[in-house]
Write a protein that holds these residues in place. Structure first.
Motif, mmCIF file in Angstrom:
data_model
loop_
_atom_site.group_PDB
_atom_site.id
_atom_site.type_symbol
_atom_site.label_atom_id
_atom_site.label_comp_id
_atom_site.label_asym_id
_atom_site.label_seq_id
_atom_site.Cartn_x
_atom_site.Cartn_y
_atom_site.Cartn_z
ATOM 1 N N PRO A 44 -4.935 5.338 -5.340
ATOM 2 C CA PRO A 44 -5.179 4.167 -4.501
ATOM 3 C C PRO A 44 -4.413 2.925 -4.955
ATOM 4 O O PRO A 44 -4.416 2.590 -6.141
ATOM 5 C CB PRO A 44 -6.697 3.958 -4.629
ATOM 6 C CG PRO A 44 -7.229 5.324 -4.905
ATOM 7 C CD PRO A 44 -6.185 5.998 -5.749
ATOM 8 N N PHE A 45 -3.703 2.305 -4.016
ATOM 9 C CA PHE A 45 -2.978 1.042 -4.197
ATOM 10 C C PHE A 45 -1.750 1.170 -5.108
ATOM 11 O O PHE A 45 -1.160 0.154 -5.462
ATOM 12 C CB PHE A 45 -3.900 -0.059 -4.753
ATOM 13 C CG PHE A 45 -5.252 -0.108 -4.110
ATOM 14 C CD1 PHE A 45 -5.358 -0.261 -2.733
ATOM 15 C CD2 PHE A 45 -6.399 0.007 -4.857
ATOM 16 C CE1 PHE A 45 -6.599 -0.297 -2.114
ATOM 17 C CE2 PHE A 45 -7.654 -0.026 -4.255
ATOM 18 C CZ PHE A 45 -7.749 -0.183 -2.885
ATOM 19 N N ASP A 46 -1.343 2.385 -5.468
ATOM 20 C CA ASP A 46 -0.256 2.580 -6.431
ATOM 21 C C ASP A 46 1.092 2.562 -5.704
ATOM 22 O O ASP A 46 1.641 3.609 -5.338
ATOM 23 C CB ASP A 46 -0.440 3.888 -7.193
ATOM 24 C CG ASP A 46 0.471 4.007 -8.412
ATOM 25 O OD1 ASP A 46 1.505 3.308 -8.448
ATOM 26 O OD2 ASP A 46 0.146 4.794 -9.316
ATOM 27 N N ILE A 47 1.626 1.366 -5.491
ATOM 28 C CA ILE A 47 2.887 1.197 -4.766
ATOM 29 C C ILE A 47 4.035 1.881 -5.508
ATOM 30 O O ILE A 47 4.933 2.472 -4.889
ATOM 31 C CB ILE A 47 3.184 -0.303 -4.578
ATOM 32 C CG1 ILE A 47 2.101 -0.947 -3.712
ATOM 33 C CG2 ILE A 47 4.553 -0.518 -3.947
ATOM 34 C CD1 ILE A 47 2.145 -2.461 -3.702
ATOM 35 N N TRP A 48 4.016 1.804 -6.834
ATOM 36 C CA TRP A 48 5.069 2.454 -7.634
ATOM 37 C C TRP A 48 5.127 3.950 -7.344
ATOM 38 O O TRP A 48 6.198 4.514 -7.128
ATOM 39 C CB TRP A 48 4.817 2.201 -9.114
ATOM 40 C CG TRP A 48 5.766 2.906 -10.028
ATOM 41 C CD1 TRP A 48 5.654 4.186 -10.521
ATOM 42 C CD2 TRP A 48 7.017 2.410 -10.543
ATOM 43 N NE1 TRP A 48 6.735 4.505 -11.306
ATOM 44 C CE2 TRP A 48 7.580 3.434 -11.336
ATOM 45 C CE3 TRP A 48 7.687 1.198 -10.419
ATOM 46 C CZ2 TRP A 48 8.788 3.273 -12.007
ATOM 47 C CZ3 TRP A 48 8.899 1.049 -11.076
ATOM 48 C CH2 TRP A 48 9.440 2.069 -11.858
ATOM 49 N N ALA A 49 3.964 4.615 -7.331
ATOM 50 C CA ALA A 49 3.927 6.053 -7.067
ATOM 51 C C ALA A 49 4.416 6.354 -5.652
ATOM 52 O O ALA A 49 5.127 7.343 -5.429
ATOM 53 C CB ALA A 49 2.516 6.596 -7.272
ATOM 54 N N ALA A 50 4.051 5.519 -4.689
ATOM 55 C CA ALA A 50 4.537 5.712 -3.319
ATOM 56 C C ALA A 50 6.052 5.650 -3.267
ATOM 57 O O ALA A 50 6.712 6.467 -2.616
ATOM 58 C CB ALA A 50 3.933 4.647 -2.403
ATOM 59 N N SER A 51 6.613 4.668 -3.965
ATOM 60 C CA SER A 51 8.067 4.519 -4.007
ATOM 61 C C SER A 51 8.727 5.755 -4.603
ATOM 62 O O SER A 51 9.722 6.269 -4.080
ATOM 63 C CB SER A 51 8.417 3.270 -4.823
ATOM 64 O OG SER A 51 9.814 3.160 -5.006
ATOM 65 N N TYR A 52 8.157 6.256 -5.698
ATOM 66 C CA TYR A 52 8.756 7.412 -6.368
ATOM 67 C C TYR A 52 8.636 8.671 -5.521
ATOM 68 O O TYR A 52 9.565 9.482 -5.473
ATOM 69 C CB TYR A 52 8.110 7.634 -7.730
ATOM 70 C CG TYR A 52 8.902 8.589 -8.594
ATOM 71 C CD1 TYR A 52 9.876 8.113 -9.461
ATOM 72 C CD2 TYR A 52 8.719 9.964 -8.512
ATOM 73 C CE1 TYR A 52 10.626 8.975 -10.228
ATOM 74 C CE2 TYR A 52 9.468 10.835 -9.277
ATOM 75 C CZ TYR A 52 10.418 10.337 -10.136
ATOM 76 O OH TYR A 52 11.167 11.199 -10.891
ATOM 77 N N ARG A 53 7.495 8.870 -4.864
ATOM 78 C CA ARG A 53 7.309 10.082 -4.049
ATOM 79 C C ARG A 53 8.300 10.131 -2.894
ATOM 80 O O ARG A 53 8.724 11.218 -2.483
ATOM 81 C CB ARG A 53 5.878 10.165 -3.531
ATOM 82 C CG ARG A 53 4.833 10.373 -4.611
ATOM 83 C CD ARG A 53 5.112 11.584 -5.490
ATOM 84 N NE ARG A 53 4.108 11.726 -6.542
ATOM 85 C CZ ARG A 53 4.293 12.423 -7.656
ATOM 86 N NH1 ARG A 53 5.449 13.030 -7.876
ATOM 87 N NH2 ARG A 53 3.340 12.513 -8.557
#
Length: 281
Positions: A44-53
Motif C-alpha cells: 500500500p502507497f509504495d510508489i517506488w515499488a509501482a515504478s519498479y514493477r
C-alpha cells in the motif's frame, strides 16, 4: 480498429471488488480489448515499488500496449493524472507522483499529457474523489486501448522534464567495490534485487563459486555484513546459505537457499537501502 492490450497494476489487492470494478469500467468501454493484470499486490502507497514493477514488465509487452498503474496516496490532491508515451511506443496511465521514475530514466518518455477529466472520466462519477483508478485511469486507459481516443485526445500536453521523479541512485565504483541500492524484493521468496548490472559486477573479476563480501546499509546504519558465494543458481549452495546471483533482469541479487533473506535480516527497498559488493581478498 486495432485493439491494444490493457495491463493493470495497483496496490488494491484482490480481497474486495476494486480491481473487478476497474475491469468492469474497461469492459464497458469495449467488450473486446484484452485486459491483463500485472500485479495488484504492490505494498500500500509504495510508489517506488509501482515504478519498479513497470520497469520489470514493459519490455516484454508489444508496442502500443496500455499500462494503467494506480498507487495513489495523493488521490484527491493536486497531483496530476497523466498518460505518457514512452520511447518504446507504449502508454502508461498513472498519477504523476513518482510512479514514472524508472521508466523515465531507463526507457525514456516521448511525451506526456494531462488527462482532461471533462472528456476522459467515467460518466456520472464526478461526485467521487477517492477512486480515480476506476473513474479516470481504467476509463482513460480502456478508451486509449480500444482506439476510442488517440493519445492527442487525452488532454493538454505537459513538459516531459517536469515529470515527478523519486531519488534514483546509480550504481558506482568506490575503490575496489561496487555500491548500489536494493531496488525491490522478489516478494514471494524474499530475495533482494539490486540495481547493479551483471556487466558492472563482473568488472570486479569475480568468478562463479568465489566469495564476495556484502554489506547492506540503511540510512548509514549497517544492517548486514558477511561473505557469501557468487553462484549460477541456488543449487550452488547448501540449504539455508546465502548466495549472490544474477536475476531475470540481468542485475545482481541476493537470496537464501529456500529461505527469505529479506525476512531473516529485516531488509527493505528504495534509495535509502544501499549495498556494497566487494571481492573477498
Amino acid at each position: 480498429m486495432m485493439m491494444r492490450a490493457l495491463v493493470l497494476q495497483s496496490d488494491f489487492g484482490i480481497e474486495d471488488g476494486a480491481v473487478s470494478a476497474m475491469k468492469g469500467v474497461a469492459h464497458g468501454v469495449s467488450k473486446v480489448i484484452p485486459i491483463y493484470d500485472n500485479t495488484h499486490d504492490i505494498p500500500p502507497f509504495d510508489i517506488w515499488a509501482a515504478s519498479y514493477r513497470l520497469l520489470q514488465t514493459v519490455a516484454y509487452w508489444p508496442v502500443h500496449t496500455v499500462f494503467v498503474s494506480v498507487v495513489d496516496p495523493g488521490v484527491g490532491s493536486e497531483r496530476k493524472s497523466v498518460v505518457v508515451k514512452t520511447n518504446s511506443d507504449q502508454f502508461i496511465v498513472t498519477p504523476d507522483n513518482g510512479t514514472l521514475t524508472h521508466i523515465a530514466k531507463k526507457v525514456g518518455i516521448q511525451a506526456i499529457r494531462e488527462i482532461d477529466e471533462n472528456v476522459n472520466r467515467l460518466p456520472q462519477s464526478g461526485a467521487s474523489h477517492t477512486f480515480h483508478g476506476r473513474d479516470i485511469y481504467a476509463y482513460t486507459g480502456a478508451r486509449l486501448a480500444a482506439g476510442v481516443i488517440t493519445f492527442d485526445e487525452v488532454g493538454p500536453e505537459l513538459q516531459v522534464e517536469n515529470v515527478v521523479n523519486l531519488p534514483l541512485y546509480e550504481p558506482q565504483w568506490k575503490e575496489d567495490s561496487i555500491l548500489g541500492t536494493i531496488d525491490i524484493l522478489d516478494v514471494r521468496f524474499g530475495n533482494l534485487w539490486t540495481n547493479i548490472p551483471r556487466e558492472l559486477f563482473l568488472q570486479l573479476g569475480v568468478d562463479y563459486d568465489q566469495a564476495v563480501e556484502i554489506e547492506i546499509v540503511n540510512n548509514a546504519r549497517s544492517v548486514y555484513r558477511n561473505k557469501m558465494t557468487f553462484g549460477r543458481s541456488f543449487a550452488a549452495i547448501q540449504l539455508g546459505e546465502p548466495v549472490l546471483y544474477v536475476n531475470s533482469l540481468d542485475n545482481m541479487a541476493i537470496a537464501i537457499n529456500q529461505g527469505s533473506f529479506a525476512k531473516a535480516y529485516n531488509i527493505g527497498t528504495g534509495s535509502n537501502w544501499r549495498i556494497n559488493i566487494k571481492k573477498k581478498s
